[in-house]
Design an enzyme around this catalytic site. Structure first.
Site, PDB file in Angstrom:
ATOM      1  N   GLY A 279     -26.400  47.189 -16.414  1.00 37.30           N
ATOM      2  CA  GLY A 279     -25.045  46.940 -16.883  1.00 37.30           C
ATOM      3  C   GLY A 279     -24.355  48.115 -17.543  1.00 37.30           C
ATOM      4  N   ASP A 322     -28.290  37.060  -5.199  1.00 35.35           N
ATOM      5  CA  ASP A 322     -28.779  37.962  -4.161  1.00 35.35           C
ATOM      6  C   ASP A 322     -27.638  38.232  -3.186  1.00 35.35           C
ATOM      7  OD1 ASP A 322     -30.010  39.324  -2.125  1.00 35.35           O
ATOM      8  OD2 ASP A 322     -31.700  37.940  -1.927  1.00 35.35           O
ATOM      9  N   CYS A 394     -26.578  56.815  -5.565  1.00 35.77           N
ATOM     10  CA  CYS A 394     -27.001  58.070  -6.195  1.00 35.77           C
ATOM     11  C   CYS A 394     -28.021  58.754  -5.287  1.00 35.77           C
ATOM     12  CB  CYS A 394     -27.551  57.838  -7.594  1.00 35.77           C
ATOM     13  SG  CYS A 394     -28.844  56.582  -7.717  1.00 35.77           S
TER      14      CYS A 394
END
Length: 454
Positions: A279, A322, A394
């Site tokens: 978060g 999900d 990333c």
């Protein structure tokens, strides 16, 4: 064996720092997460602040350069594959000190001989001979700037050759080498300041504080002054900082903050943070005034995110879901802005997670890309007409970046690409989106924005 100098004996703090680093490296090479192994080791070791920093630098620096150090050491060993893992790791740590930390040879060699002797006496003579010869003969081999313009992936960049070639396909050879070299260097403590008083609180506690990088946003995105990134040198651990306890800052690489800002979320907009993890981006989006709903498949990670938001005094809704199993359902209203920072190989974070390059295999990438593509299709179904979708990973591989984004545009009607960020030396444009280079302590990212047109 030469006697250890004062401060380098097996019972000294410095030797303890080296022993701690060795234990951490062995655990990471055996499959543990480096950051977790280091935190656990430092939690149980009675080390001063200086020696904690030494242990951390030895562990991270050695694993960042593990492949290149091994390539150098193999030239001094008759049968390197037969060495016990602990001894090979100790040799790499010693080589890192000699080649990259600039530790005086007498101190580095004696200290590592003592460390190895304590656990594997019969290998102490070998370690002594190898490190002494390395100190005598290697000179500047392996130091920054010693390689030519066409670097060897292993020896110069400490990358598996197949992974460097993936970087080349995404970035071009010159920029791929820049990215790989940059991730061999350490980074500062990056903190995202959520309010202006954070800087005053940090400096009042003796921290050195500098502004983080000001990464340019595309013309259609308005950048808010806060949150902002800070580079911090702290005299105490993060958890002891008053600014952290007061909820003024949170650890976050500037690239992660940039991805949240690139979404362009404004006050009151409904924002979905998909695959939200712990978060961190949820918090920065909430701090910008957005109404954030964070979706995460792991209840454990969602609990961590809730605790972080409570510490920061921010609010967001957390949903365990999900994204690859029929999401979104009819109960999910279309969002104004949707961020998908998808699970990926993490190859843009090798500075902070160097163990990744020692474990990742080429066959892992198609599996990751297939999951990312499925999650991106699901994310698209949650975007309101006229709304923005941001895909981020990333990673610096084309498989997980531009290939996923380009395939999405080919298969999904009703979406158009939005302008990508531009800045030579920082961003590398792709046919869709752009790669953010891991320079100056940044994490590497691929970023692509889309607008839903219908």
């Amino acid at each position: 064996m030469t006697a250890a100098p004062d401060g380098a004996g097996p019972e000294s703090p410095t030797a303890s720092a080296r022993s701690t680093a060795l234990a951490v490296v062995v655990r990471a090479l055996g499959g543990a997460y480096l950051s977790r192994a280091l935190d656990e080791a430092l939690g149980s070791a009675e080390l001063s602040g200086q020696d904690r920093s030494l242990a951390a630098d030895l562990a991270y620096g050695t694993l960042r350069r593990y492949l290149s150090l091994g390539a150098v050491l193999d030239g001094y060993l008759e049968d390197p594959d037969r060495l016990p893992p602990r001894v090979r790791a100790a040799l790499c740590l010693g080589a890192y000190e000699l080649l990259h930390r600039g530790t005086p040879p007498y101190a580095a060699v004696s200290a590592w001989v003592d460390v190895v002797k304590a656990g594997s006496p019969r290998h102490a003579g070998l370690v002594n001979a190898v490190l002494r010869r390395l100190a005598r003969e290697a000179g500047d081999e392996g130091r920054e700037g010693a390689s030519d313009a066409d670097p060897d992936a292993v020896r110069d960049l400490s990358l598996p050759p197949w992974l460097f070639e993936r970087f080349v396909r995404a970035l071009g050879r010159a920029e791929a080498a820049v990215a790989a070299r940059a991730m061999l260097a350490p980074e500062p403590l990056w903190l995202t300041a959520l309010r202006p008083e954070a800087e005053e609180a940090l400096t009042a506690q003796g921290c050195e504080v500098r502004p983080g990088p000001d990464l340019p946003l595309p013309p259609d995105v308005t950048g808010a002054a806060w949150p902002r990134s800070l580079s911090v040198r702290s005299p105490v651990p993060l958890a002891d900082l008053g600014a952290f306890r007061a909820g003024l800052v949170q650890p976050q690489n500037p690239s992660s903050l940039y991805a949240a800002k690139l979404l362009g979320a404004g006050p009151g907009e409904l924002v979905y943070d998909l695959a939200a993890g712990h978060g961190v981006k949820t918090a920065t989006l909430a701090a910008a005034g957005a109404r954030v709903v964070a979706f995460e498949v792991s209840e454990k990670r969602a609990r961590v995110a809730r605790r972080n938001l409570a510490r920061l005094g921010l609010e967001a809704e957390h949903v365990v879901a999900d994204l690859t199993a029929g999401w979104p359902g009819p109960e999910v209203a279309p969002g104004d802005r949707v961020l998908l920072d998808a699970p990926c190989s993490g190859t843009g974070t090798l500075r902070g997670n160097p163990e990744i390059k020692l474990r990742l295999e080429p066959d892992d990438l198609p599996r990751l890309a297939a999951r990312q593509a499925a999650m991106l299709r699901a994310a698209a179904r949650s975007v309101a007409t006229g709304g923005t979708l941001l895909y981020a990973v990333c990673s610096l591989t084309p498989d997980e970046g531009v290939a996923v984004a380009a395939a999405f545009l080919r298969s999904e009607a009703g979406f158009e690409p939005l302008p990508a960020p531009e800045a030579p030396g920082t961003f590398v444009p792709a046919t869709v989106g752009a790669y953010l280079l891991p320079v100056g302590g940044l994490d590497g990212f691929y970023l692509a924005r889309f607008r839903r047109t219908g």
